[in-house]
Design a protein around this motif. Structure first.
Motif, PDB file in Angstrom:
ATOM      1  N   LEU A 183      20.223  59.399  70.958  1.00 37.04           N
ATOM      2  CA  LEU A 183      21.659  59.950  71.077  1.00 37.04           C
ATOM      3  C   LEU A 183      22.428  58.712  71.192  1.00 37.04           C
ATOM      4  O   LEU A 183      23.817  58.619  70.608  1.00 37.04           O
ATOM      5  CB  LEU A 183      21.910  60.723  72.281  1.00 37.04           C
ATOM      6  CG  LEU A 183      21.021  62.016  72.509  1.00 37.04           C
ATOM      7  CD1 LEU A 183      21.323  62.507  73.914  1.00 37.04           C
ATOM      8  CD2 LEU A 183      21.683  62.942  71.275  1.00 37.04           C
ATOM      9  N   ASP A 184      21.856  57.666  72.059  1.00 39.76           N
ATOM     10  CA  ASP A 184      22.666  56.297  72.074  1.00 39.76           C
ATOM     11  C   ASP A 184      22.649  55.658  70.691  1.00 39.76           C
ATOM     12  O   ASP A 184      23.807  55.193  70.365  1.00 39.76           O
ATOM     13  CB  ASP A 184      21.894  55.620  73.040  1.00 39.76           C
ATOM     14  CG  ASP A 184      22.158  56.053  74.632  1.00 39.76           C
ATOM     15  OD1 ASP A 184      22.913  56.912  74.704  1.00 39.76           O
ATOM     16  OD2 ASP A 184      21.260  55.563  75.476  1.00 39.76           O
ATOM     17  N   GLU A 236      27.402  65.088  74.830  1.00 40.96           N
ATOM     18  CA  GLU A 236      27.601  64.877  76.234  1.00 40.96           C
ATOM     19  C   GLU A 236      27.392  66.126  76.984  1.00 40.96           C
ATOM     20  O   GLU A 236      27.739  66.191  78.268  1.00 40.96           O
ATOM     21  CB  GLU A 236      29.130  64.210  76.500  1.00 40.96           C
ATOM     22  CG  GLU A 236      29.267  63.125  75.957  1.00 40.96           C
ATOM     23  CD  GLU A 236      30.662  62.237  75.854  1.00 40.96           C
ATOM     24  OE1 GLU A 236      31.593  63.327  76.149  1.00 40.96           O
ATOM     25  OE2 GLU A 236      31.171  61.516  75.371  1.00 40.96           O
ATOM     26  N   ASP A 253      14.818  60.826  78.814  1.00 39.52           N
ATOM     27  CA  ASP A 253      14.874  59.155  78.453  1.00 39.52           C
ATOM     28  C   ASP A 253      14.714  59.051  77.035  1.00 39.52           C
ATOM     29  O   ASP A 253      15.352  58.214  76.452  1.00 39.52           O
ATOM     30  CB  ASP A 253      14.256  58.370  79.566  1.00 39.52           C
ATOM     31  CG  ASP A 253      15.034  58.341  80.738  1.00 39.52           C
ATOM     32  OD1 ASP A 253      15.989  58.688  81.037  1.00 39.52           O
ATOM     33  OD2 ASP A 253      14.160  57.736  81.765  1.00 39.52           O
ATOM     34  N   LYS A 270      17.064  60.457  74.657  1.00 36.05           N
ATOM     35  CA  LYS A 270      18.436  60.050  75.126  1.00 36.05           C
ATOM     36  C   LYS A 270      18.674  58.536  74.077  1.00 36.05           C
ATOM     37  O   LYS A 270      19.824  58.202  73.659  1.00 36.05           O
ATOM     38  CB  LYS A 270      18.702  59.596  76.386  1.00 36.05           C
ATOM     39  CG  LYS A 270      20.089  58.896  76.726  1.00 36.05           C
ATOM     40  CD  LYS A 270      20.310  58.905  78.068  1.00 36.05           C
ATOM     41  CE  LYS A 270      21.840  58.530  78.536  1.00 36.05           C
ATOM     42  NZ  LYS A 270      22.347  57.343  77.729  1.00 36.05           N
ATOM     43  N   LYS A 308      18.153  66.409  77.296  1.00 42.12           N
ATOM     44  CA  LYS A 308      18.093  64.859  77.145  1.00 42.12           C
ATOM     45  C   LYS A 308      17.368  64.018  78.194  1.00 42.12           C
ATOM     46  O   LYS A 308      17.864  63.301  78.935  1.00 42.12           O
ATOM     47  CB  LYS A 308      19.497  64.314  76.854  1.00 42.12           C
ATOM     48  CG  LYS A 308      20.318  64.611  77.871  1.00 42.12           C
ATOM     49  CD  LYS A 308      21.879  64.246  77.604  1.00 42.12           C
ATOM     50  CE  LYS A 308      22.874  64.823  78.392  1.00 42.12           C
ATOM     51  NZ  LYS A 308      24.370  64.545  78.032  1.00 42.12           N
TER      52      LYS A 308
END
Length: 447
Positions: free
Chosen positions: A388-389, A374, A382, A385, A380
Motif C-alpha cells: 500500500l505504501d 485508508e 504489516d 501494508k 492490512k
C-alpha cells in the motif's frame, strides 16, 4: 493477479486498429444532460454484460460481491458476468460487433492501442460531468489507464512490487535499502556445495527469473523508457546502464552457467514448489499477491517472512520506498449496447470505497483510491501494508502507455538475456541498438 501472458497481449495490440475500422459508431458516452431525480430513477431497465479475467471461483465470487451494492442501488439493472476472459477474446468480440457492455483486463499493455483506435470508448466527458476528482488516484495509476489525453479505462485494482525476504535465512539481517547492500547480503546468504553449485541463492539478479522484468527492475534506479518526443530513452538514460552493470557483476559473481543451472531447476512461479516457499531463495522481487499465495498454501503459510520496498541505487536514496505499479483496468468497449449503464457500473467499481475494499480483501490486490487504502475495513497486516505504501509513494512509477508496449518490452528483455549471458561486448552500443529497434517499430506504426 496479472496472469495474462505477453504473447496474448501482443496479439491484441496487433489487431485492434484493423478490427475497429469500418464499424458503425457506438452509442456515445459523451456528457449527457443531468437527469432529474436520482441516477437510479433516471436509467431505464437493462441487462449489462461484463467480461473479466478473474478465473477461479473465489475470485469470481469476490467480483460478484463487489457488484452486489451496485445492484441494490440500481435494481432495474441486471449484471451478467463472464469470468476468465483475456484480451484477445475482447478484441474478437469488438471486431465481430458482439462486444460486452463492460470489459476488464489484467494487463495495461494494450491501453494505448485501445484508446488510440477507439476500441474502448473515451470516458473523459462523463468523468467531468459526474465531478469525479481523479486526484484520488495516485499519479502512476492515472498514467497507465489513459493515452494521449484519452481516458478509455479506469484503474480497478493495482499491483505493486517490492521485496520479500525469508527471516530464517536472513539470520537477523535487515532488508537491504541500496543495491550495494543487496549485493553484499546476496553474497552473504548464498550457499554452495563442494562443486560450487548453488544450493541457496541470496537473490537472483537474472532478468529471466520470474518477476525480474525490465519494467519491474527499472524503478530501482529511476530509469525511464521514453523521451518526451516518444522515442526510446533506454540507450541515453544512464540509469539503465547503471542497473545492467550492477546486474551483470552479480551474475558474474555467481557464474552465469551456475546461476542458469540453479534457475532452471526451480519450481513453478505459481505453484506450491516456488523456491521462496522452499527456502531456496532468501530474497525475491514480487507483487503484493504473493502474500495471499503464501497464506493460502498449506505448506507455505507457516513461512516466517517479511516485506520491504525494493533496494535502490546508492546515489538515489530518495527513491527508497517507491517501486513499480500496474494493475487491472476496466472500460466500455466500442459497440456496447448500454454505454450509460456501463459507465455507472464502472464508476461504482472504481470509485466506491466499500466495493474496492471488498475486492481487495478478497483478492489481496491493492485498492486504487486513497479512501479505500485508508479505510478501517481494509485488511492490512504489516506485510500487505508495505505494498500500500509503495503504491502511494510519489516516486512510484509505471510503464508509460505505448502502442508498441509489448514489442518494446520484449526487445529489451531479449537484450538483457544476451547481456547477462556475456554475449554483449559493448553495453552502450547494445542499448543504442535497442533504441533503434523500438524507434523503427514506432515509425512503422505511424508514430
Amino acid at each position: 493477479m496479472r496472469f495474462v501472458p505477453l504473447a496474448v497481449a501482443g496479439l491484441t495490440a496487433l489487431v485492434l486498429t484493423a478490427c475497429t475500422a469500418g464499424k458503425e459508431p457506438a452509442p456515445s458516452l459523451g456528457a449527457q444532460p443531468k437527469p432529474s431525480g436520482s441516477a437510479s430513477q433516471a436509467l431505464p431497465a437493462a441487462t449489462l454484460e461484463l467480461w473479466h479475467g478473474f478465473a477461479t471461483d473465489a475470485e469470481a465470487k469476490a467480483f460478484e460481491d463487489s457488484i452486489a451494492a451496485f445492484s441494490k442501488k440500481f435494481p432495474q439493472i441486471t449484471v451478467k458476468t463472464k469470468k476468465g476472459v483475456q484480451d484477445d477474446q475482447i478484441t474478437a468480440a469488438i471486431r465481430g460487433g458482439k462486444a460486452p457492455d463492460v470489459a476488464a483486463s489484467f494487463t495495461t499493455d494494450n491501453v494505448a492501442q485501445w484508446c488510440k483506435s477507439g476500441a474502448f470508448q473515451d470516458l473523459t466527458a462523463v468523468i467531468k460531468q459526474d465531478g469525479i476528482d481523479l486526484s484520488v488516484l495516485p499519479e502512476a495509476s492515472r498514467a497507465y489507464s489513459e493515452f494521449e489525453g484519452k481516458r478509455c479505462t479506469m484503474p480497478l485494482l493495482a499491483d505493486a512490487y517490492g521485496l520479500y525476504y525469508n527471516r530464517a535465512l536472513m539470520k537477523g539481517s535487515e532488508p537491504p535499502k541500496t543495491l550495494s547492500e543487496l549485493t553484499e547480503l546476496t553474497k552473504k546468504l548464498t550457499v554452495r556445495d563442494a562443486n560450487g553449485d548453488i544450493k541457496v541463492a541470496g537473490f537472483i539478479p537474472s532478468a529471466q527469473y520470474y518477476e525480474n522484468s525490465p519494467s519491474h527492475l527499472g524503478p530501482m534506479v529511476g530509469a525511464k523508457w521514453y523521451n518526451d518526443d516518444g522515442t526510446s530513452a533506454i540507450g541515453s538514460d544512464p540509469a539503465w546502464k547503471q542497473l545492467l552493470t550492477w546486474q551483470k557483476e552479480l551474475v558474474d559473481w555467481y557464474g552465469y552457467d551456475k546461476l542458469e543451472k540453479f534457475r532452471k531447476g526451480l519450481g513453478d512461479e505459481w505453484g506450491a514448489e516456488h523456491p521462496f516457499f522452499k527456502g531456496k531463495v532468501a530474497m525475491i522481487l514480487d507483487g503484493e499477491w504473493r502474500n495471499a499465495m503464501i497464506a493460502n498454501d498449506p505448506k507455505a503459510k507457516s513461512l516466517d517472512y517479511g516485506t520491504a520496498p525494493l533496494p535502490v541505487a546508492d546515489d538515489k536514496p530518495d527513491l527508497y520506498g517507491s517501486g513499480f505499479t500496474a494493475g487491472t483496468v476496466i472500460g466500455v468497449p466500442k459497440g456496447a449496447k448500454n454505454p450509460q449503464h456501463a459507465w455507472e457500473l464502472i464508476k461504482h467499481l472504481t470509485t466506491d470505497t466499500d466495493s474496492l475494499v471488498t475486492l481487495s480483501n478478497a483478492l489481496r490486490n491493492v485498492p486504487t483510491t486513497k479512501a479505500a487504502m485508508e479505510s478501517p475495513n481494509l485488511a492490512k497486516d504489516d506485510n500487505f501494508k508495505t505494498f500500500l505504501d509503495i503504491f502511494a509513494h510519489p516516486k512510484t512509477s509505471t510503464l508509460p502507455a505505448n502502442v508498441n508496449s509489448v514489442f518494446n518490452q520484449d526487445a529489451f528483455s531479449t537484450f538483457m538475456a544476451s547481456w547477462e549471458k556475456g554475449q554483449v561486448k559493448d553495453l552502450d552500443a547494445g542499448l543504442k541498438e535497442v533504441d533503434k529497434r523500438i524507434d523503427d517499430k514506432m515509425k512503422l506504426s505511424g508514430g
